[in-house]
Motif scaffolding. Structure first.
Motif, PDB file in Angstrom:
ATOM      1  N   LEU A  28      41.583  26.866  65.412  1.00 54.32           N
ATOM      2  CA  LEU A  28      42.302  25.662  65.855  1.00 54.32           C
ATOM      3  C   LEU A  28      43.302  25.289  64.770  1.00 54.32           C
ATOM      4  O   LEU A  28      42.959  25.276  63.585  1.00 54.32           O
ATOM      5  CB  LEU A  28      41.304  24.521  66.089  1.00 54.32           C
ATOM      6  N   THR A  29      44.536  25.015  65.179  1.00 48.65           N
ATOM      7  CA  THR A  29      45.570  24.646  64.212  1.00 48.65           C
ATOM      8  C   THR A  29      46.217  23.326  64.611  1.00 48.65           C
ATOM      9  O   THR A  29      46.623  23.140  65.765  1.00 48.65           O
ATOM     10  CB  THR A  29      46.660  25.745  64.117  1.00 48.65           C
ATOM     11  N   PHE A  30      46.258  22.403  63.649  1.00 50.30           N
ATOM     12  CA  PHE A  30      46.989  21.140  63.826  1.00 50.30           C
ATOM     13  C   PHE A  30      48.428  21.377  63.363  1.00 50.30           C
ATOM     14  O   PHE A  30      48.641  21.825  62.232  1.00 50.30           O
ATOM     15  CB  PHE A  30      46.382  20.040  62.961  1.00 50.30           C
ATOM     16  N   ILE A  39      49.626  13.184  71.111  1.00 53.81           N
ATOM     17  CA  ILE A  39      48.674  14.269  70.835  1.00 53.81           C
ATOM     18  C   ILE A  39      48.627  15.170  72.065  1.00 53.81           C
ATOM     19  O   ILE A  39      48.512  14.674  73.188  1.00 53.81           O
ATOM     20  CB  ILE A  39      47.262  13.705  70.563  1.00 53.81           C
ATOM     21  N   PHE A  41      47.138  19.305  73.421  1.00 52.37           N
ATOM     22  CA  PHE A  41      46.423  20.558  73.128  1.00 52.37           C
ATOM     23  C   PHE A  41      47.150  21.706  73.820  1.00 52.37           C
ATOM     24  O   PHE A  41      47.622  21.557  74.951  1.00 52.37           O
ATOM     25  CB  PHE A  41      44.985  20.494  73.666  1.00 52.37           C
ATOM     26  N   VAL A  80      37.908  16.148  67.827  1.00 51.35           N
ATOM     27  CA  VAL A  80      39.280  16.375  67.347  1.00 51.35           C
ATOM     28  C   VAL A  80      40.098  15.089  67.518  1.00 51.35           C
ATOM     29  O   VAL A  80      40.804  14.652  66.598  1.00 51.35           O
ATOM     30  CB  VAL A  80      39.947  17.540  68.111  1.00 51.35           C
ATOM     31  N   CYS A  92      50.840  15.114  67.098  1.00 56.15           N
ATOM     32  CA  CYS A  92      50.258  16.370  66.630  1.00 56.15           C
ATOM     33  C   CYS A  92      50.088  17.301  67.832  1.00 56.15           C
ATOM     34  O   CYS A  92      49.616  16.881  68.886  1.00 56.15           O
ATOM     35  CB  CYS A  92      48.900  16.101  65.983  1.00 56.15           C
ATOM     36  N   VAL A  94      47.935  20.436  68.906  1.00 62.25           N
ATOM     37  CA  VAL A  94      46.702  21.114  68.505  1.00 62.25           C
ATOM     38  C   VAL A  94      46.619  22.422  69.291  1.00 62.25           C
ATOM     39  O   VAL A  94      46.439  22.399  70.511  1.00 62.25           O
ATOM     40  CB  VAL A  94      45.469  20.238  68.809  1.00 62.25           C
ATOM     41  N   PRO A 101      37.289  23.529  70.948  1.00 63.67           N
ATOM     42  CA  PRO A 101      37.427  23.524  69.489  1.00 63.67           C
ATOM     43  C   PRO A 101      36.136  23.993  68.813  1.00 63.67           C
ATOM     44  O   PRO A 101      35.071  23.999  69.443  1.00 63.67           O
ATOM     45  CB  PRO A 101      37.689  22.046  69.154  1.00 63.67           C
ATOM     46  N   PHE A 111      37.515  18.510  60.440  1.00 65.49           N
ATOM     47  CA  PHE A 111      38.851  18.236  61.006  1.00 65.49           C
ATOM     48  C   PHE A 111      39.567  17.196  60.147  1.00 65.49           C
ATOM     49  O   PHE A 111      40.742  17.339  59.817  1.00 65.49           O
ATOM     50  CB  PHE A 111      38.740  17.708  62.434  1.00 65.49           C
TER      51      PHE A 111
END
Ligand SMILES: [Zn+2]
Length: 294
Positions: A28-30, A39, A41, A80, A92, A94, A101, A111
């Protein structure tokens, strides 16, 4: 109260592990995102559009929060979301290469630490905020499960309280936690509280094919005599974790909240219902203003 600036992270941050539900390895990358992005995903293991973290995309699930958009679902997003909301990171993207996640230690501390280490930056654009002027309640006394969202003084910020009570037979004692939500308090008092489950529920999940990789060291499993093969980080760790879940779920409103939210035995569905009621209440308050302006 002066509006806060929107915030994002200054560089990408990565967290790896496996999903508690599916057991799938996941990276998982922010990623930093522009002001007003919000936000979202993005699943990189399938043909996914960014899935906005908004209540209108919540998919019906038991005991977890999932988001579904244009035919793609991301499961178990609440921890998350809690890490991002607790640290007041508003923008962000994600990305993750699996349906859920990483479960990590069952809390959202890994996190939160990854985000904190990446650095948090003000973006110079005001963050939208909703002040709770009229109390709303999701759930009811009859259901023995409710969430009250209540007004407080104009400068009082956002406070969340959670009380759990599974009855005298439960190995988990009745307990409460209450905190003003700021990044400092979130890091110190909330982010490390781990998710918990009863031994009987684990057996039921495993019989459905879920949770095959999870051990008692990965989260809190309660048997008849208490926590199995693990130790509580605080006597009220369970209440703090449910408070963490509330923070994540309430972030699905997509703006700051000013007021107090007090939850009794609520779960993810009721938390999402609270968000919907707050949106309806807020829209009803704005309607006469809009009519006067027209
Ligand atoms: Zn949780």
């Amino acid at each position: 109260m002066t509006p806060r600036s929107q915030r994002t992270i200054s560089r990408a941050a990565e967290v790896t592990g496996f999903g508690f539900l599916t057991g799938a390895d996941v990276r998982l990358t922010f990623h930093p995102a522009a002001a007003n992005h919000g936000i979202a995903f993005l699943r990189t293991d399938c043909d996914s559009a960014p899935i906005p973290a908004r209540v209108e995309h919540v998919a019906p699930r038991q005991r977890r929060t999932a988001l579904s958009y244009r035919g793609v679902t991301v499961e178990l997003v609440e921890h998350v979301l809690a890490a991002l909301a607790g640290l007041q990171i508003h923008n962000c993207l994600v990305t993750l290469n699996a349906p859920e996640p990483p479960g990590l230690d069952g809390s959202c501390r890994p996190f939160a630490e990854a985000l904190w280490d990446a650095g948090i930056v003000d973006q110079g654009v005001p963050r939208e905020a909703m002040t709770i002027h009229h109390a709303v309640r999701a759930g009811s006394l009859e259901q023995r499960q409710w969430v009250d969202a209540m007004p407080v003084g104009a400068d009082a910020g956002f406070t969340v309280e959670y009380t759990l009570d599974y009855g005298p037979q439960s190995p988990i004692q009745r307990q409460s936690a209450r905190y003003l939500v700021t990044p400092e308090i979130f890091l110190r008092e909330i982010c490390w509280a781990r998710t918990f489950i009863l031994e009987s529920e684990v057996a039921a999940l495993r019989s459905q094919g879920y949770g095959q990789r999870v051990t008692a060291g990965d989260l809190l499993i309660f048997g008849a005599r208490g926590v199995i093969d693990n130790a509580l980080r605080a006597d009220d760790e369970c209440a703090r974790h449910k408070l963490l879940d509330c923070i994540g779920d309430l972030a699905l409103i997509g703006c700051d909240l000013r007021g107090t939210v007090s939850a009794f035995r609520s779960g993810h569905q009721l938390n999402a219902e609270t968000v919907r009621q707050l949106q309806q209440s807020h829209a009803a308050q704005l309607a006469p203003v809009a009519r006067r302006a027209a």
